[in-house]
Design a protein around this motif. Structure first.
Motif, mmCIF file in Angstrom:
data_model
loop_
_atom_site.group_PDB
_atom_site.id
_atom_site.type_symbol
_atom_site.label_atom_id
_atom_site.label_comp_id
_atom_site.label_asym_id
_atom_site.label_seq_id
_atom_site.Cartn_x
_atom_site.Cartn_y
_atom_site.Cartn_z
ATOM 1 N N ALA A 1 -11.257 0.682 1.636
ATOM 2 C CA ALA A 1 -10.001 -0.066 1.773
ATOM 3 C C ALA A 1 -9.862 -0.638 3.181
ATOM 4 C CB ALA A 1 -8.819 0.827 1.450
ATOM 5 N N THR A 2 -9.016 -1.672 3.304
ATOM 6 C CA THR A 2 -8.807 -2.351 4.587
ATOM 7 C C THR A 2 -7.326 -2.455 4.895
ATOM 8 O OG1 THR A 2 -10.833 -3.663 4.324
ATOM 9 C CG2 THR A 2 -9.212 -4.470 5.905
ATOM 10 N N VAL A 3 -6.954 -2.150 6.128
ATOM 11 C CA VAL A 3 -5.592 -2.310 6.642
ATOM 12 C C VAL A 3 -5.596 -3.512 7.578
ATOM 13 C CG1 VAL A 3 -3.785 -1.285 8.075
ATOM 14 C CG2 VAL A 3 -5.076 0.151 6.469
ATOM 15 N N VAL A 4 -4.730 -4.484 7.319
ATOM 16 C CA VAL A 4 -4.703 -5.721 8.093
ATOM 17 C C VAL A 4 -3.319 -5.890 8.723
ATOM 18 C CG1 VAL A 4 -5.004 -8.220 8.052
ATOM 19 C CG2 VAL A 4 -6.367 -6.776 6.525
ATOM 20 N N ARG A 5 -3.308 -6.222 10.009
ATOM 21 C CA ARG A 5 -2.052 -6.489 10.713
ATOM 22 C C ARG A 5 -2.241 -7.678 11.657
ATOM 23 N NH1 ARG A 5 -0.912 -3.303 7.350
ATOM 24 N NH2 ARG A 5 0.468 -1.464 7.509
ATOM 25 N N ARG A 6 -1.129 -8.370 11.944
ATOM 26 C CA ARG A 6 -1.156 -9.502 12.881
ATOM 27 C C ARG A 6 0.135 -9.521 13.681
ATOM 28 N NH1 ARG A 6 -0.250 -15.695 11.406
ATOM 29 N NH2 ARG A 6 -0.490 -16.629 13.478
ATOM 30 N N ILE A 7 0.003 -9.485 15.011
ATOM 31 C CA ILE A 7 1.149 -9.525 15.913
ATOM 32 C C ILE A 7 0.984 -10.703 16.856
ATOM 33 C CG2 ILE A 7 2.436 -8.317 17.726
ATOM 34 C CD1 ILE A 7 0.235 -6.307 15.435
ATOM 35 N N ARG B 1 2.027 9.468 6.783
ATOM 36 C CA ARG B 1 0.641 9.054 6.965
ATOM 37 C C ARG B 1 0.329 7.825 6.111
ATOM 38 N NH1 ARG B 1 -2.014 12.855 9.921
ATOM 39 N NH2 ARG B 1 -3.974 11.745 9.553
ATOM 40 N N LEU B 2 -0.562 6.995 6.635
ATOM 41 C CA LEU B 2 -0.992 5.789 5.942
ATOM 42 C C LEU B 2 -2.370 6.036 5.341
ATOM 43 C CD1 LEU B 2 -0.741 2.743 5.266
ATOM 44 C CD2 LEU B 2 -1.735 2.281 7.520
ATOM 45 N N PRO B 3 -2.486 6.153 4.030
ATOM 46 C CA PRO B 3 -3.798 6.383 3.419
ATOM 47 C C PRO B 3 -4.708 5.169 3.567
ATOM 48 C CG PRO B 3 -1.997 6.879 1.881
ATOM 49 C CD PRO B 3 -1.404 6.126 3.028
ATOM 50 N N VAL B 4 -5.976 5.425 3.847
ATOM 51 C CA VAL B 4 -6.993 4.372 3.892
ATOM 52 C C VAL B 4 -8.174 4.863 3.047
ATOM 53 C CG1 VAL B 4 -8.329 2.798 5.331
ATOM 54 C CG2 VAL B 4 -6.273 3.877 6.271
ATOM 55 N N PRO B 5 -8.136 4.625 1.737
ATOM 56 C CA PRO B 5 -9.220 5.111 0.870
ATOM 57 C C PRO B 5 -10.566 4.498 1.262
ATOM 58 C CG PRO B 5 -7.302 4.426 -0.410
ATOM 59 C CD PRO B 5 -7.075 3.950 0.984
ATOM 60 N N MET C 1 0.842 -1.191 0.000
ATOM 61 C CA MET C 1 0.000 0.000 0.000
ATOM 62 C C MET C 1 0.877 1.240 0.000
ATOM 63 S SD MET C 1 -2.914 1.155 2.765
ATOM 64 C CE MET C 1 -3.965 -0.212 2.305
ATOM 65 N N ASN C 2 0.556 2.213 -0.823
ATOM 66 C CA ASN C 2 1.303 3.446 -0.902
ATOM 67 C C ASN C 2 1.173 4.220 0.397
ATOM 68 O OD1 ASN C 2 2.622 5.738 -1.775
ATOM 69 N ND2 ASN C 2 0.840 6.570 -2.832
ATOM 70 N N ARG C 3 2.309 4.718 0.938
ATOM 71 C CA ARG C 3 2.291 5.446 2.189
ATOM 72 C C ARG C 3 2.621 6.914 1.958
ATOM 73 N NH1 ARG C 3 2.961 2.315 6.996
ATOM 74 N NH2 ARG C 3 2.761 0.113 6.565
ATOM 75 N N ARG C 4 2.077 7.526 0.922
ATOM 76 C CA ARG C 4 2.314 8.932 0.643
ATOM 77 C C ARG C 4 1.715 9.781 1.756
ATOM 78 N NH1 ARG C 4 -2.572 10.811 -0.985
ATOM 79 N NH2 ARG C 4 -4.047 9.248 -1.750
ATOM 80 N N ASP D 1 -15.660 9.100 2.803
ATOM 81 C CA ASP D 1 -14.470 9.846 2.394
ATOM 82 C C ASP D 1 -13.214 9.017 2.556
ATOM 83 O OD1 ASP D 1 -16.079 12.202 2.039
ATOM 84 O OD2 ASP D 1 -15.975 12.544 4.211
ATOM 85 N N ASP D 2 -12.167 9.380 1.834
ATOM 86 C CA ASP D 2 -10.864 8.785 2.062
ATOM 87 C C ASP D 2 -10.348 9.247 3.422
ATOM 88 O OD1 ASP D 2 -11.029 7.681 -0.442
ATOM 89 O OD2 ASP D 2 -9.668 9.118 -1.395
ATOM 90 N N LEU D 3 -9.701 8.341 4.143
ATOM 91 C CA LEU D 3 -9.128 8.649 5.445
ATOM 92 C C LEU D 3 -7.618 8.435 5.396
ATOM 93 C CD1 LEU D 3 -11.676 6.699 7.705
ATOM 94 C CD2 LEU D 3 -11.682 9.165 7.244
ATOM 95 N N SER D 4 -6.945 8.872 6.456
ATOM 96 C CA SER D 4 -5.536 8.546 6.606
ATOM 97 C C SER D 4 -5.215 8.433 8.088
ATOM 98 C CB SER D 4 -4.632 9.594 5.950
ATOM 99 O OG SER D 4 -4.692 10.828 6.642
ATOM 100 N N ILE D 5 -4.253 7.564 8.397
ATOM 101 C CA ILE D 5 -3.797 7.345 9.767
ATOM 102 C C ILE D 5 -2.473 8.069 9.956
ATOM 103 C CG2 ILE D 5 -2.900 5.591 11.350
ATOM 104 C CD1 ILE D 5 -4.976 3.657 10.150
ATOM 105 N N GLY D 6 -2.386 8.834 11.044
ATOM 106 C CA GLY D 6 -1.171 9.570 11.347
ATOM 107 C C GLY D 6 -0.717 9.328 12.767
#
Length: 296
Positions: free
Chosen positions: A266-272, A259-263, A1-4, A165-170
């Motif tokens: 879209a879905t951001v998936v992580r596993r720890i 910032r991590l764009p989240v259009p 995922m692009n992190r612009r 709307d498109d979101l972003s995580i900062g």
């Protein structure tokens, strides 16, 4: 995922304080004993969290609402900036102004929880601000027995943009505070008389490991060791946020430098996967547990 880089929107008004969403915590068992409690706090920042989490011998390895950071809640998924809304708690870092008290706090509302036996569950959560659902989360938590002195907490989450709307995580780092790229998975460990040791396969010490990506990272305190491992390719690319001197805490950073764009949609998936062990592990033992705990 692009992190612009994406500009943050203006902060919004806070939702009112909500009552606790769970009268009694869910219990997570492993090897025939309870190793974690999972529940919600009563305040607006009382996001669902795991606390206390213990070793198999019963030693507590989390801390909730410590005096130094009242918004640290054991093990949780928390983000300080979702397009200007604070899902972390505490003050918001404003570029050119510093930490600032703002009415921009969102809430994580439980939509339902499904048990998978005594050692696991899945939960749906709505991340809401200003009465609008921004993100829909699917969270899965399970315990895995590794040995007579160690077990693993396997936690995954998927954040889907449910807004129009498109979101972003900062993070404070993306808003102008160098080195403060926290946000995402975060584990607050107990503060002890001496700071814990921290190391990866090739580095040791807070300065050497903070802000760097590594397949795993260990935090070793008085009679316990936590070994955090990214369990997916995307998660392993996220740098670790590490504090030992000021307070003991480890996070996997979603937005460490940009910032991590989240259009929309879209879905951001992580596993720890976190190994919770009695005693102080050396790098070889820590790596061995990770190999056993991290499975496809």
């Amino acid at each position: 995922m692009n992190r612009r880089a994406t500009a943050s929107s203006a902060a919004r008004s806070a939702l009112p304080v909500q009552p606790a969403q769970s009268a009694s915590p869910e219990l997570l068992d492993c090897a025939g004993r309870t190793v974690a409690h999972y529940g919600h706090g009563a305040a607006a920042d009382g996001r669902p969290r795991l606390h206390p989490v213990t070793t198999l011998a019963g030693r507590t390895v989390t801390q909730e609402r410590p005096a130094d950071h009242r918004h640290h809640l054991g093990v949780s998924i928390a983000v300080p900036d979702v397009s200007g809304r604070n899902f972390w708690g505490g003050r918001t870092y404003v570029r050119g102004q510093g930490p600032t008290a703002l009415d921009n706090h969102g809430v994580q509302r439980c939509l339902g929880l499904e048990r998978h036996g005594p050692g696991g569950f899945s939960q749906s959560l709505a991340w809401e601000a200003d009465g609008v659902e921004l993100l829909r989360e699917r969270r899965t938590v399970k315990s895995v027995e590794l040995s007579g002195t160690a077990w693993a907490l396997d936690l995954s989450f998927a954040l889907t943009n449910h807004s129009a709307d498109d979101l972003s995580i900062g993070s404070p780092a993306t808003n102008g505070r160098p080195g403060a790229g926290y946000g995402g998975f975060f584990w607050r460990a107990p503060k002890e008389a001496a700071p814990p040791d921290v190391f990866t396969a090739g580095r040791a010490g807070e300065e050497a490991v903070h802000g760097r990506a590594a397949d795993w990272l260990a935090l070793a305190g008085d009679g316990w060791t936590l070994v955090f491992a990214g369990a997916s390719e995307e998660t392993r690319r996220d740098p670790w946020f590490v504090r030992t001197t000021e307070y003991p805490g480890v996070g996997s950073s979603l937005a460490a430098d940009e910032r991590l764009p989240v259009p929309a949609g879209a879905t951001v998936v992580r596993r720890i996967v976190t190994v919770v062990a009695d005693g102080r592990l050396d790098p070889e033992a820590a790596a061995g547990y990770v190999r056993r705990a991290v499975t496809p």
